[in-house]
Scaffold this active site. Sequence first.
Site, PDB file in Angstrom:
ATOM      1  N   SER A  28      -5.364  -0.516  11.011  1.00 61.30           N
ATOM      2  CA  SER A  28      -5.850  -1.718  10.346  1.00 61.30           C
ATOM      3  C   SER A  28      -7.227  -2.078  10.882  1.00 61.30           C
ATOM      4  O   SER A  28      -7.512  -1.874  12.071  1.00 61.30           O
ATOM      5  CB  SER A  28      -4.885  -2.874  10.649  1.00 61.30           C
ATOM      6  OG  SER A  28      -5.484  -4.109  10.335  1.00 61.30           O
ATOM      7  N   TYR A  61      -1.048  -9.010  16.459  1.00 65.19           N
ATOM      8  CA  TYR A  61      -0.916  -7.977  15.422  1.00 65.19           C
ATOM      9  C   TYR A  61      -1.960  -6.874  15.635  1.00 65.19           C
ATOM     10  O   TYR A  61      -1.627  -5.684  15.691  1.00 65.19           O
ATOM     11  CB  TYR A  61      -1.082  -8.593  14.023  1.00 65.19           C
ATOM     12  CG  TYR A  61      -1.175  -7.554  12.932  1.00 65.19           C
ATOM     13  CD1 TYR A  61      -0.042  -6.935  12.434  1.00 65.19           C
ATOM     14  CD2 TYR A  61      -2.416  -7.172  12.409  1.00 65.19           C
ATOM     15  CE1 TYR A  61      -0.127  -5.963  11.459  1.00 65.19           C
ATOM     16  CE2 TYR A  61      -2.513  -6.202  11.428  1.00 65.19           C
ATOM     17  CZ  TYR A  61      -1.369  -5.602  10.950  1.00 65.19           C
ATOM     18  OH  TYR A  61      -1.460  -4.630   9.984  1.00 65.19           O
ATOM     19  N   ARG A  81      -7.032 -20.577  10.694  1.00 62.81           N
ATOM     20  CA  ARG A  81      -5.835 -19.918  11.221  1.00 62.81           C
ATOM     21  C   ARG A  81      -6.117 -19.439  12.654  1.00 62.81           C
ATOM     22  O   ARG A  81      -7.201 -18.920  12.920  1.00 62.81           O
ATOM     23  CB  ARG A  81      -5.505 -18.713  10.321  1.00 62.81           C
ATOM     24  CG  ARG A  81      -4.116 -18.167  10.496  1.00 62.81           C
ATOM     25  CD  ARG A  81      -3.851 -17.057   9.507  1.00 62.81           C
ATOM     26  NE  ARG A  81      -4.687 -15.917   9.762  1.00 62.81           N
ATOM     27  CZ  ARG A  81      -4.859 -14.900   8.925  1.00 62.81           C
ATOM     28  NH1 ARG A  81      -4.243 -14.894   7.766  1.00 62.81           N
ATOM     29  NH2 ARG A  81      -5.637 -13.897   9.231  1.00 62.81           N
ATOM     30  N   LYS A 102      -1.342  -2.978  16.632  1.00 61.89           N
ATOM     31  CA  LYS A 102      -1.796  -1.854  15.807  1.00 61.89           C
ATOM     32  C   LYS A 102      -2.681  -0.913  16.633  1.00 61.89           C
ATOM     33  O   LYS A 102      -2.659   0.300  16.458  1.00 61.89           O
ATOM     34  CB  LYS A 102      -2.553  -2.347  14.566  1.00 61.89           C
ATOM     35  CG  LYS A 102      -1.697  -3.028  13.520  1.00 61.89           C
ATOM     36  CD  LYS A 102      -0.611  -2.133  12.945  1.00 61.89           C
ATOM     37  CE  LYS A 102      -1.147  -1.028  12.058  1.00 61.89           C
ATOM     38  NZ  LYS A 102      -0.049  -0.129  11.581  1.00 61.89           N
ATOM     39  N   GLY A 115      -6.785 -17.357  15.772  1.00 63.64           N
ATOM     40  CA  GLY A 115      -7.184 -15.949  15.956  1.00 63.64           C
ATOM     41  C   GLY A 115      -7.830 -15.330  14.724  1.00 63.64           C
ATOM     42  O   GLY A 115      -7.971 -14.106  14.654  1.00 63.64           O
ATOM     43  N   ASP A 116      -8.225 -16.171  13.747  1.00 59.49           N
ATOM     44  CA  ASP A 116      -8.759 -15.610  12.503  1.00 59.49           C
ATOM     45  C   ASP A 116     -10.061 -14.845  12.757  1.00 59.49           C
ATOM     46  O   ASP A 116     -10.958 -15.335  13.448  1.00 59.49           O
ATOM     47  CB  ASP A 116      -9.011 -16.737  11.486  1.00 59.49           C
ATOM     48  CG  ASP A 116      -8.944 -16.243  10.054  1.00 59.49           C
ATOM     49  OD1 ASP A 116      -8.613 -15.061   9.842  1.00 59.49           O
ATOM     50  OD2 ASP A 116      -9.227 -17.041   9.146  1.00 59.49           O
ATOM     51  N   ILE A 134       0.858  -1.200   0.000  1.00 58.41           N
ATOM     52  CA  ILE A 134       0.000   0.000   0.000  1.00 58.41           C
ATOM     53  C   ILE A 134       0.892   1.248   0.000  1.00 58.41           C
ATOM     54  O   ILE A 134       0.611   2.229  -0.692  1.00 58.41           O
ATOM     55  CB  ILE A 134      -0.958   0.010   1.217  1.00 58.41           C
ATOM     56  CG1 ILE A 134      -1.780  -1.278   1.274  1.00 58.41           C
ATOM     57  CG2 ILE A 134      -1.885   1.224   1.151  1.00 58.41           C
ATOM     58  CD1 ILE A 134      -2.697  -1.408   2.486  1.00 58.41           C
ATOM     59  N   ILE A 136      12.456   1.682  11.686  1.00 59.38           N
ATOM     60  CA  ILE A 136      11.711   2.671  12.487  1.00 59.38           C
ATOM     61  C   ILE A 136      11.922   2.509  13.992  1.00 59.38           C
ATOM     62  O   ILE A 136      11.544   3.389  14.755  1.00 59.38           O
ATOM     63  CB  ILE A 136      10.190   2.665  12.170  1.00 59.38           C
ATOM     64  CG1 ILE A 136       9.565   1.293  12.441  1.00 59.38           C
ATOM     65  CG2 ILE A 136       9.923   3.132  10.747  1.00 59.38           C
ATOM     66  CD1 ILE A 136       8.055   1.335  12.546  1.00 59.38           C
ATOM     67  N   ARG A 183     -14.317 -10.704   4.469  1.00 57.89           N
ATOM     68  CA  ARG A 183     -13.466  -9.529   4.535  1.00 57.89           C
ATOM     69  C   ARG A 183     -14.091  -8.483   3.610  1.00 57.89           C
ATOM     70  O   ARG A 183     -14.855  -8.817   2.700  1.00 57.89           O
ATOM     71  CB  ARG A 183     -12.046  -9.841   4.036  1.00 57.89           C
ATOM     72  CG  ARG A 183     -11.250 -10.818   4.887  1.00 57.89           C
ATOM     73  CD  ARG A 183     -10.892 -10.252   6.243  1.00 57.89           C
ATOM     74  NE  ARG A 183      -9.980 -11.115   6.979  1.00 57.89           N
ATOM     75  CZ  ARG A 183     -10.368 -12.113   7.780  1.00 57.89           C
ATOM     76  NH1 ARG A 183     -11.652 -12.386   7.945  1.00 57.89           N
ATOM     77  NH2 ARG A 183      -9.456 -12.829   8.421  1.00 57.89           N
TER      78      ARG A 183
HETATM   79  N1  UDP Z   1      -6.810 -17.555   3.902  1.00 59.48           N
HETATM   80  C1  UDP Z   1      -7.049 -18.779   3.302  1.00 59.48           C
HETATM   81  N2  UDP Z   1      -6.074 -19.348   2.535  1.00 59.48           N
HETATM   82  C2  UDP Z   1      -4.862 -18.759   2.352  1.00 59.48           C
HETATM   83  C3  UDP Z   1      -4.620 -17.500   2.946  1.00 59.48           C
HETATM   84  C4  UDP Z   1      -5.604 -16.925   3.733  1.00 59.48           C
HETATM   85  O1  UDP Z   1      -8.147 -19.352   3.453  1.00 59.48           O
HETATM   86  O2  UDP Z   1      -4.015 -19.321   1.651  1.00 59.48           O
HETATM   87  C5  UDP Z   1      -7.868 -16.920   4.707  1.00 59.48           C
HETATM   88  C6  UDP Z   1      -7.391 -16.492   6.106  1.00 59.48           C
HETATM   89  O3  UDP Z   1      -7.533 -17.564   7.029  1.00 59.48           O
HETATM   90  C7  UDP Z   1      -8.333 -15.326   6.410  1.00 59.48           C
HETATM   91  C8  UDP Z   1      -8.574 -14.698   5.035  1.00 59.48           C
HETATM   92  O4  UDP Z   1      -8.228 -15.698   4.085  1.00 59.48           O
HETATM   93  O5  UDP Z   1      -9.559 -15.784   6.916  1.00 59.48           O
HETATM   94  C9  UDP Z   1      -7.768 -13.431   4.767  1.00 59.48           C
HETATM   95  O6  UDP Z   1      -6.423 -13.726   5.055  1.00 59.48           O
HETATM   96  P1  UDP Z   1      -5.239 -12.732   4.719  1.00 59.48           P
HETATM   97  O7  UDP Z   1      -4.024 -13.295   5.351  1.00 59.48           O
HETATM   98  O8  UDP Z   1      -5.219 -12.414   3.270  1.00 59.48           O
HETATM   99  O9  UDP Z   1      -5.676 -11.345   5.416  1.00 59.48           O
HETATM  100  P2  UDP Z   1      -6.128 -10.990   6.918  1.00 59.48           P
HETATM  101  O10 UDP Z   1      -6.157 -12.207   7.728  1.00 59.48           O
HETATM  102  O11 UDP Z   1      -5.125 -10.008   7.322  1.00 59.48           O
HETATM  103  O12 UDP Z   1      -7.479 -10.388   6.783  1.00 59.48           O
END
Ligand code: UDP
Length: 331
Positions: free
Chosen positions: A123, A147, A275, A151, A277-278, A17, A61, A215
Amino acid sequence: MELKSKKIMVTGAAGFIGSHLAELLAEDNDLVIVDDFSIGCIENLANLEGRPGVRIERADITELDKMRELMEGIDVVFHMAISCLRTSLNHPMLSHDINSGGTLHLCMAAHEHGVERFVYCSSSEVYGTAQTAPMAEDHPCHPTTVYGASKLAGENYALAYWKTYGMPVTVIRPFNTYGPREPQEGARAEVIPRFTMQLLAGRQPVVYGDGEQTRDFTFVEETARGLMLAGACDDLVGDVVNVAYGQEVSIRRIAELLMEMTDRNDVGLRHEEARPGDVLRHYADVTKAKNVLGFEAKIDIEEGLRRYLEWFKAEGASRGGEGEEAERPNW
Ligand code: UDP
């Protein structure tokens, strides 16, 4: 505040970005680009390297004295540098040091030099998962990851500099951003590049969890424009604003759209454990950005993915990150 002709520091400007924002800002301003090149890369600065008025500084930084030195003569700071979410899952202290500590160092240096505006790129991760949707800026902040917590600490440090010292601070919360130059290797890699690489290699996109998590995806040029507008806006000093498209899209839908666009409907999806903490749901309320900035993102997910695929085939494919690597969890 008129941004034109200001001397602007952009941290993290060799990143995804940050590089798009720096290109917009370089049209009318002198820039000091500060990046340690740990996530960002010199290719992202191809349109800026060697350009009159643009100085590139390799610096970390967290080095306060270096930040103090670089802050000399700076009018405005756009603080974009981060350690990313996936890295925080196994290296929480790094997240703390860079996202929280690094931000505090920059606030100290910026305040000492009397900058006119300090723009903190936060974020959507600070919210945690949606309790109500769409999520306005007053939605509770209960981050699920270190994370997100780091932030949020960064936001609070920056806003404390406004409340305590009157340093003009604006906090921006971009939701997920995608598009050209999006990280595609290792822990930095995000979902759209990973699915793209998997599909172009004829492999199944690997979905973490059931794929129903959502998202709010914004095309990078629009996120950069939102950041620039918010950074210049006097009415947002001491305040927080979401920058997003304003629509929720499930991860399953992203996979399906990319399967269609790459003609790989045949491969199907593979599911792996969620993942840690998703976040389950992110959907931005974009009313404030629209009312205060007149900012509205216009590129819908289909159009944005088409543009991304075009870029990926022309340029992204040579940047590394293999289909096979993308099948393994990246945290
Ligand atoms: N994700 C997935 N497969 C991947 C990468 C990410 O299913 O190979 C899922 C991840 O678990 C999350 C979403 O996609 O729910 C967005 O993940 P990303 O890392 O892109 O961004 P963030 O977690 O920061 O929103």
